[in-house]
Design a protein around this motif. Sequence first.
Motif, short mmCIF file in Angstrom:
data_model
loop_
_atom_site.label_atom_id
_atom_site.label_comp_id
_atom_site.label_asym_id
_atom_site.label_seq_id
_atom_site.Cartn_x
_atom_site.Cartn_y
_atom_site.Cartn_z
N SER A 89 0.86 -1.18 0.00
CA SER A 89 0.00 0.00 0.00
C SER A 89 0.89 1.23 0.00
N PRO A 90 0.41 2.36 -0.50
CA PRO A 90 1.27 3.55 -0.59
C PRO A 90 1.37 4.28 0.73
N VAL A 91 2.46 5.03 0.89
CA VAL A 91 2.58 5.99 1.99
C VAL A 91 2.93 7.35 1.39
N LYS A 92 2.42 8.40 2.02
CA LYS A 92 2.56 9.75 1.49
C LYS A 92 3.19 10.67 2.53
N VAL A 93 3.36 11.92 2.15
CA VAL A 93 4.03 12.89 3.02
C VAL A 93 3.37 12.96 4.39
N GLY A 94 4.21 12.94 5.42
CA GLY A 94 3.74 13.07 6.80
C GLY A 94 3.39 11.77 7.47
N GLU A 95 3.30 10.69 6.72
CA GLU A 95 2.93 9.42 7.34
C GLU A 95 4.16 8.77 7.97
N PRO A 96 4.04 8.33 9.21
CA PRO A 96 5.15 7.65 9.88
C PRO A 96 5.15 6.16 9.55
N THR A 118 25.55 -17.65 2.96
CA THR A 118 24.50 -16.63 2.89
C THR A 118 23.46 -16.87 3.98
N PHE A 119 22.76 -15.81 4.32
CA PHE A 119 21.59 -15.95 5.17
C PHE A 119 20.53 -14.98 4.67
N SER A 120 19.28 -15.22 5.03
CA SER A 120 18.18 -14.42 4.50
C SER A 120 17.38 -13.81 5.64
N PHE A 121 16.77 -12.67 5.33
CA PHE A 121 15.91 -12.01 6.30
C PHE A 121 14.84 -11.22 5.57
N ARG A 122 13.84 -10.80 6.32
CA ARG A 122 12.69 -10.11 5.73
C ARG A 122 12.36 -8.85 6.52
N HIS A 123 12.30 -7.74 5.80
CA HIS A 123 11.85 -6.47 6.37
C HIS A 123 10.35 -6.32 6.13
N HIS A 124 9.61 -5.93 7.17
CA HIS A 124 8.19 -5.61 7.06
C HIS A 124 8.03 -4.13 7.42
N MET A 125 7.46 -3.34 6.52
CA MET A 125 7.20 -1.93 6.82
C MET A 125 5.70 -1.73 7.02
N TYR A 126 5.36 -0.98 8.08
CA TYR A 126 3.96 -0.67 8.39
C TYR A 126 3.81 0.83 8.61
N GLU A 127 2.62 1.35 8.30
CA GLU A 127 2.27 2.71 8.70
C GLU A 127 2.07 2.67 10.21
N SER A 128 2.77 3.53 10.94
CA SER A 128 2.88 3.38 12.39
C SER A 128 1.55 3.55 13.13
N ARG A 129 0.73 4.50 12.72
CA ARG A 129 -0.47 4.80 13.51
C ARG A 129 -1.54 3.74 13.39
#
Length: 289
Positions: free
Chosen positions: A218-225, A239-250
Motif C-alpha cells: 500500500s502507498p505511503v505519502k508525506v507526513g505518514e510515519p 549466505t543468510f536471509s531475512f525479511r523487512h516488514h514496513m507498516y504505517e505506524s499509527r
Amino acid sequence: MTIQDTLFSFVNNWECDENYHLNVQFYFSRFDEADRQFRLMTGFSDSLVGPRRVRHVRYHRELTLGTLVTVRSSIAFDGPHVITVVHEMHDASRGVLAATAIDGYTPGADSAKALRSRFKDVQQPMSDEATPRGLSASPATGRATLDGVLAAGAGIVYRATVLPRHLGPDGRADDAFALSCFTDSAPHLWERTPMTHAWLSQHGCGRVAVEMKLTWLSPVKVGEPVVVATGLTGCQNRTFSFRHHMYESRTARPVAVCDVVGLVMDLSARKAVDLPAGAREAISRIKMD
C-alpha cells in the motif's frame, strides 16, 4: 529495437556506503529512472498491464566511486511473471554486468496475446543472470500483521517519517525511500547474529546484499510515519536471509515487504567468505517461525 538504453549515470561519493561501493538504495533509484524512461520510449503503462507487483534485484558486481553506469531495458515474455520487464545495469567503465532487476506484472489473461504483439519490438529472452536465485519470484503477501511478525521473532529496527524528498512523480514514497529505511534497518538485524559490528571490524569484513525482492502492499505519502520490523528467515554456509516488514505506524497498515539474501565480504579481497562457525545454528535458533 529489441533492447533500450534507458539510463546513463555515474557513482558519486555521497552514494557509497561503509563498504565503499554504491548503496543498494541508489541501485533501486536508478532502476526506477530507467523504468520511467522505458515507459516513455515504449508506451508501457499501468493502464495496460496493471501496477507493478514486485521488483526483484540481483547484485552481480560492485559499483565503486567514479564508475560509469548504464541500464538497458526490455520485456521477457518467458520470464517468471505474465509480463516481466528486465533492467540490466552495467559497469560501463569495464563493460560488465553489475546488477539486474525484474519487474513483475499480472495483466488479465485475455490481454496477454495483445501485449505480446504490442511490445514485440522490445522483447528479449529471459537471461540467467536476471532470473531469481536465492528468493522466489512470487511477490510477498500482505497478510502478516505487525503484532504477528513480532510474535514470530522479528524485532522493530527502524522508524521514520515520509518527507517531500522521498516522493516519486506519483506523489507516493518511492523505492529509494523504502530501501533507505531497510538499509539502515539491516545493521540492527545483523547485530542479532554472530556477525556483529565488532566481529566484522575485527575480521576486516563488511555486510553485503546479493539479492533483494521488494513488494509494495500500500502507498505511503508525506507526513505518514512508518515502522520496520525485521526477522531472520534462513541460513546457508555463505549466505543468510531475512525479511523487512514496513507498516504505517499509527494504523499498523502493511506498506511493503523486502526479502534479502546477505553475505559477509572480505573487504581486502572483495570476495564472499564463509559465515563464522556456529552462525548457521545461531540463526536457526532465532529465525522467524
